[in-house]
Write a protein that holds these residues in place. Structure first.
Motif: not given
Length: 192
Positions: A8-10, A36-37, A54-61, A65-72
């Motif tokens: 999923a890409v936000t 993953a997201v 940080l919020q997304a990390q808490q939900n995904c963990e 579900i792995p969280l993939i950050l974009h650009s940063n």
């Protein structure tokens, strides 16, 4: 449903609710659960993005579900997130030392030449697109399945398709038949 791994890409522009709420919804899916997201939020400044991450990390963990950050990449290492997606222009800028931190380092490619360059730069996954017609790229012709196959044949990395992809088993079978190891879905996941 699909045997094809889905990411999923936000995208806040196509999402009818705030991204934190949508990410929480995605993490609770059972049938269409993403592998993953990718947290894409181009309109946010670095501080707001870090807060969202940080919020997304808490939900995904919590959902596994792995969280993939974009650009940063700076907040990724600060938050202990080892998965990152960089546009190719940023992949060219990140140092080898910084790259080494990430276990997943994906980049977007739009030609076979870019795919070969991205592999040489240390990417671990390629996202090739756009494959099908999509409203996100209105007026731009899709690159198509032949493009996807050419990219997959040119590199040894896993290639995920993006662009105009939904929850369609026939479409997923076409992508797999042309070498895709998975698919990235933005609009359909944002509207769930």
């Amino acid at each position: 449903m699909s045997e094809l791994p889905l990411i999923a890409v936000t995208d806040s522009a196509s999402c009818p609710r705030p991204l934190p709420e949508q990410i929480e919804r995605l993490t609770k899916l059972t049938e269409l659960r993403p592998q993953a997201v990718i947290l894409r939020a181009k309109s946010l400044d670095k501080a707001a993005y870090r807060s969202l991450a940080l919020q997304a990390q808490q939900n995904c963990e919590a959902a596994g579900i792995p969280l993939i950050l974009h650009s940063n990449w700076q907040p990724a290492s600060e938050l202990g997130i080892s998965k990152l997606h960089l546009p190719l222009a940023l992949l060219r800028q990140i140092s080898e030392y910084e790259r080494a931190y990430f276990t997943w380092l994906s980049t977007s490619v739009h030609s076979v030449e870019e795919a070969i360059e991205a592999q040489a730069l240390g990417a671990t996954v390629l996202i090739a697109g756009h494959i099908y017609t999509t409203q996100c790229k209105a007026g731009l012709a899709p690159r198509g399945l032949g493009f996807l196959q050419a990219v997959c044949n040119a590199v040894s990395l896993p290639v995920y398709a993006i662009g105009g992809i939904g929850f369609d088993a026939t479409q997923h079978a076409e992508l797999q038949a042309n070498g895709a190891r998975g698919a990235c879905i933005m609009s359909a996941y944002m509207r769930l």
